[in-house]
Design an enzyme around this catalytic site. Structure first.
Site, short mmCIF file in Angstrom:
data_model
loop_
_atom_site.label_atom_id
_atom_site.label_comp_id
_atom_site.label_asym_id
_atom_site.label_seq_id
_atom_site.Cartn_x
_atom_site.Cartn_y
_atom_site.Cartn_z
N HIS A 152 0.74 -1.23 -0.01
CA HIS A 152 -0.07 0.00 -0.06
C HIS A 152 0.95 1.26 -0.12
O HIS A 152 0.36 2.34 -0.30
CB HIS A 152 -0.92 0.00 0.99
CG HIS A 152 -0.23 0.17 2.56
ND1 HIS A 152 0.11 -0.83 3.56
CD2 HIS A 152 0.06 1.32 3.25
CE1 HIS A 152 0.48 -0.41 4.44
NE2 HIS A 152 0.56 1.10 4.30
N ASP A 182 0.08 -7.56 1.39
CA ASP A 182 0.61 -6.27 1.77
C ASP A 182 2.12 -5.97 1.51
O ASP A 182 2.60 -5.21 2.43
CB ASP A 182 -0.13 -5.46 2.73
CG ASP A 182 -0.08 -3.93 2.84
OD1 ASP A 182 0.00 -3.38 1.48
OD2 ASP A 182 -0.13 -3.39 3.77
N GLY A 255 3.66 6.55 8.10
CA GLY A 255 4.97 6.76 7.36
C GLY A 255 6.10 5.46 8.00
O GLY A 255 6.92 5.23 7.26
N ASN A 256 5.69 4.76 9.12
CA ASN A 256 6.36 3.65 9.49
C ASN A 256 6.02 2.31 8.68
O ASN A 256 6.73 1.49 8.80
CB ASN A 256 5.73 3.26 11.05
CG ASN A 256 6.88 4.07 12.07
OD1 ASN A 256 6.53 5.07 12.79
ND2 ASN A 256 8.11 3.83 11.86
N SER A 257 4.74 2.66 8.05
CA SER A 257 4.46 1.30 7.14
C SER A 257 5.56 0.95 6.24
O SER A 257 6.24 1.63 5.47
CB SER A 257 3.14 1.70 6.16
OG SER A 257 2.03 1.82 6.99
N GLY A 313 -10.38 -24.70 -3.26
CA GLY A 313 -11.83 -24.60 -3.83
C GLY A 313 -12.91 -24.69 -2.95
O GLY A 313 -13.73 -25.56 -3.33
N GLN A 315 -15.45 -22.98 0.27
CA GLN A 315 -15.79 -21.94 1.52
C GLN A 315 -16.10 -22.49 2.53
O GLN A 315 -16.53 -23.65 2.59
CB GLN A 315 -16.98 -21.31 0.78
CG GLN A 315 -17.12 -20.59 -0.44
CD GLN A 315 -18.40 -19.77 -0.63
OE1 GLN A 315 -19.47 -19.96 -0.36
NE2 GLN A 315 -18.56 -19.12 -2.14
#
Length: 512
Positions: A152, A182, A255-257, A313, A315
């Site tokens: 991100h 992420d 900003g630490n991300s 495959g 749920q």
């Protein structure tokens, strides 16, 4: 002159005796004094100790050259303006309604911010061009310039620049990203320059209460160090199917991300990714991607630029105590299959709704999250052995995993128009009618104080099976409950279809 009876003389004698006593006490308390000298009180001195408070300066000195600030020139509005310099949740949340619980949850992560705060303007390379900037953190993992940050942080960026600890600014290129975890990998090439880098720790040894040191670029300040402890492990914050965050209380801010959280050996135990804060500032709750997860993903991104994951495959949903009891499971563990998706490996292998997946290749499956992580770590195309709990006993099937598709597939119903039958299930507090397609029973009414209402069954739900037996009428439900009572079960497992999604609900068997 006789002074024996003089009161003044007697008082004088008592005073002289008291002075003599003080002089003796002074000699005892402070050491003997030389004859004719006046006793002197000892001087107070500052307390000194050899014990030193624990510090992190040595660690910081070693690792700081490996930590960088990541600046992103955005071809669209900078990620920072969208809350993108720290975690905002997986793709698609922006499209949710404003009052949706998940959107409210991640809005709390972002907090309110001034639009100008996320924007930086600078001039580089004599180009004299205003450059809106989003900023995050990152760290080198190899001497030849590979570095890690958050997806991100770089998402939507057209140009990437890393700022070293010594102030050097270097252009970087994007090697690959993985939105599901992420994570992103960048590469800096600078005329054969060798970079100081850090290594991932064995986060399996990380314990709650261990010290961690976070280094990063909060609010664009760069080179900022904070410290705290691991405050929890295995956190699920609703970010995705692979949630397994380490929670830390070191001060982590915007900003630490993408920045590292180190142990006392200078190894990376986690990558700072999310904060929980009503205001957007640090309140002592931050989340880091575990090193074990990051290492697997980063290795694949460095190799192929993308991540391939195994796909079963299915749920799935958790096995509650009531569901476990209704199925005869000794422990409420595993992943209950709601649906085997069409054209998926599970359906081809005969896995059906109502099965409970308890092991994969002999490894215990404690929860749906654990199943998702196990399958994701297996290469597509590999054959695996899946252990199921079905009809009161263990069964094993072998199947070849597919590759996780980009989008979820939905099963379509084949509508029919049979005659409808209406009935009541008084013991459950339900009124039902035959579904339009003849498969299952549509709930038309739920008594407010009934067990069914307490467990969330609603009008419009379609009951498709009870204890894995298909039901097409009220009599089928009654029969399944009678069989469960004879077997000594306290509950039955009711399969419900709601908005094209399968759910399982454990309902108590009526006492005979």
């Amino acid at each position: 002159m006789n002074t024996q009876g003089n009161p003044v003389s007697r008082t004088r004698k008592r005073l002289l005796a008291a002075v003599a006593s003080v002089a003796v006490a002074g000699a005892v308390g402070f050491g003997a004094v030389a004859s004719g000298t006046v006793p002197v009180l000892a001087q107070a001195v500052a307390v000194e100790t050899q014990a030193q408070a624990p510090g992190f300066a040595d660690i910081v000195e070693r690792v700081s050259p490996a930590v960088v600030s990541v600046q992103v020139k955005a071809s669209v509005a900078p990620a920072a303006e969208r809350g993108g310099d720290f975690f905002t949740g997986p793709d698609g949340f922006e499209d949710l309604p404003d009052d949706h619980p998940l959107k409210r949850f991640f809005r709390e992560f972002r907090g309110d911010r001034d639009q100008d705060r996320g924007r930086r303007f600078e001039r580089r390379g004599g180009r004299g061009q205003a450059r809106p900037m989003a900023q995050g953190s990152g760290f080198f993992i190899s001497e030849d310039g590979y570095l890690v940050t958050n997806n991100h942080v770089v998402q939507g960026g057209s140009e990437l620049v890393v700022v070293m600890d010594n102030g050097d600014e270097l252009d970087a290129k994007l090697i690959g990203t993985d939105p599901r975890t992420d994570l992103a990998v960048l590469k800096v090439e600078e005329n054969g320059r060798k970079f100081t880098y850090v290594e991932f720790a064995d986060d399996g040894k990380v314990r709650v209460g261990d010290w961690v040191v976070a280094v990063g670029n909060p609010f664009g300040l760069g080179g900022t160090v904070t410290a705290g402890i691991v405050s929890a492990r295995g956190r699920d914050i609703g970010a995705g199917p692979y949630d397994d965050f380490i929670q830390i209380d070191a001060a982590v801010n915007r900003g630490n991300s993408g920045g590292p959280a180190f142990n006392l050996k200078g190894e990376v135990v986690g990558i700072n990714t999310a904060i929980f804060s009503p205001s957007g500032g640090n309140v002592g709750i931050a989340f880091a991607i575990p090193a074990s997860t990051a290492k697997l993903v980063v290795d694949e991104l460095m190799k192929d630029g993308t991540v391939s994951r195994g796909w079963l495959g299915v749920q799935i949903q958790p096995v509650t105590d009531e569901i476990g009891e209704s199925l005869g499971l000794a422990n409420a563990k595993g992943a209950l299959v709601n649906e085997a998706q069409p054209d998926g490996p599970a359906k081809a292998a005969g896995i059906v709704a109502g099965d409970v997946i308890t092991k994969v290749d002999g490894k215990e499956v404690a929860s749906p999250r654990e199943l998702a992580r196990l399958i994701a770590r297996i290469d597509p195309g590999k054959e695996v052995e899946v252990t199921l709990w079905r009809n009161g006993k263990n069964e094993t099937v072998k199947l070849k995993l597919g590759e996780l598709p980009g989008e979820q597939q939905q099963a379509a119903l084949d509508p029919q128009a049979p005659d409808q039958e209406t009935g009541t299930l008084a013991d459950l507090g339900l009124t039902v009618t035959t579904a339009d397609d003849g498969k299952g029973l549509v709930v038309t009414d739920v008594e407010p104080d009934s067990d069914a209402a307490a467990r969330g069954i609603q009008p419009g739900d379609v009951i498709t099976s009870v204890n894995s037996a298909e039901v097409n009428g009220a009599a089928d439900v009654a029969k399944a409950m009678q069989e469960a009572a004879k077997a000594g079960r306290k509950s039955v497992l009711v399969q419900v279809m709601r908005d094209d999604t399968n759910l399982f609900v454990a309902l108590p068997v009526a006492a005979s």
